[in-house]
Design an enzyme around this catalytic site. Structure first.
Site, mmCIF file in Angstrom:
data_model
loop_
_atom_site.group_PDB
_atom_site.id
_atom_site.type_symbol
_atom_site.label_atom_id
_atom_site.label_comp_id
_atom_site.label_asym_id
_atom_site.label_seq_id
_atom_site.Cartn_x
_atom_site.Cartn_y
_atom_site.Cartn_z
ATOM 1 N N GLU A 35 0.835 -1.209 0.000
ATOM 2 C CA GLU A 35 0.000 0.000 0.000
ATOM 3 C C GLU A 35 0.867 1.256 0.000
ATOM 4 O O GLU A 35 0.601 2.206 -0.755
ATOM 5 C CB GLU A 35 -0.938 -0.029 1.203
ATOM 6 N N GLU A 56 -4.627 -8.765 2.950
ATOM 7 C CA GLU A 56 -5.657 -8.432 3.929
ATOM 8 C C GLU A 56 -6.868 -9.364 3.896
ATOM 9 O O GLU A 56 -7.377 -9.777 4.941
ATOM 10 C CB GLU A 56 -6.106 -6.972 3.741
#
Length: 267
Positions: free
Chosen positions: A121, A141
């Site tokens: 990210e 995730e």
């Protein structure tokens, strides 16, 4: 120069090198690391002598994301004494991860080893990306029943083809450096242990250029990304024309004519 126990700061010429420094945890994000990153981006923005930033990790790792073990154990992360900084600026962690802040200087990522979850990210907030051959990428995730809330559901499909973005987001599988290069997530794959060297070489090329021009070009690329072509071209002129009136632009032309390196003064 700033830094914390989990984030080291170094100057290499006109480049600011920020190193995620928690190798025993594969540079998992911590409060000291986030505060150090935030302060590093701030320093780069404020110091006109800094022309570029390189972001890398210590100990053969880039970043393995949030410290899930610490979160599960005590509901917090290491470095609780930095809580006051988060209280004063509740957006600090998002700025640190480049979700809510875009540095005006070019940011070059030098990735070795794992660059997963929060690492991938943060990577999406960088401008130029170099990876060692054994680097690993991925957004894990969903495998933990979590959401990649660092910006990936918005940014990733704007940076790589949507089919690849959705596969990465929905499968949570790891990607090799070669695969990351093939889909456009990184621009260079180099022998292990040399990513930082290549990133510094690229930074030196950037640093040799007119800083006002470099910053205006970077700003224009991002400002126009979601505009129509007509709107983007209009915005480009608004960003670009003032650069031609600068002393640096005149110096660039003069140096070319005199066959010498230009001396830019950010003026």
């Amino acid at each position: 120069m700033g830094g914390t126990e989990h984030l080291t700061v170094e100057r290499v010429g006109a480049t600011l090198v920020l190193t995620l420094n928690r190798p025993e945890a594969r540079n998992a994000l911590s409060l000291p690391m986030l505060v150090g990153l935030h302060d590093g981006w701030t320093e780069a923005d404020r110091d006109d002598e800094i022309r570029s930033v390189v972001l890398t990790g210590a100990g053969g790792a880039f970043c393995s994301g949030m410290d899930l073990k610490a979160l599960a154990a005590d509901g917090g992360m290491a470095g609780q004494r930095y809580r006051e900084r988060l209280t004063a600026d509740p957006d600090l962690h998002w700025k640190a991860m480049l979700r809510h802040h875009r540095p005006r200087k070019p940011v070059i990522a030098a990735v070795e080893g794992p660059c997963v979850a929060g690492g991938t990210e943060i990577l999406q907030g960088t401008d130029i990306r170099v990876a060692g051959e054994s680097a690993v990428f991925g957004l894990f995730e969903v495998r933990r029943g979590l959401f990649p809330i660092g910006g990936s559901t918005v940014r990733l499909a704007r940076q790589i083809p949507r089919t690849h973005a959705l596969e990465m987001l929905l499968t949570g599988r790891p990607y090799t450096a070669a695969e990351a290069e093939r889909i456009g997530l990184v621009g260079h794959v180099v022998p292990d242990g040399t990513a930082l060297d290549r990133a510094l070489e690229i930074a030196a090329l950037v640093n040799a250029n007119g800083p006002l021009a470099v910053e205006a070009v970077k700003a224009s690329v991002y400002e126009t990304a979601e505009l129509t072509e007509a709107e983007g071209l209009k915005s480009e002129l608004e960003r670009g024309w003032p650069v031609f009136a600068t002393a640096d632009a005149k110096e660039g032309a003069k140096a070319f004519g005199e066959k010498r390196p230009p001396v830019y003064r950010r003026a």
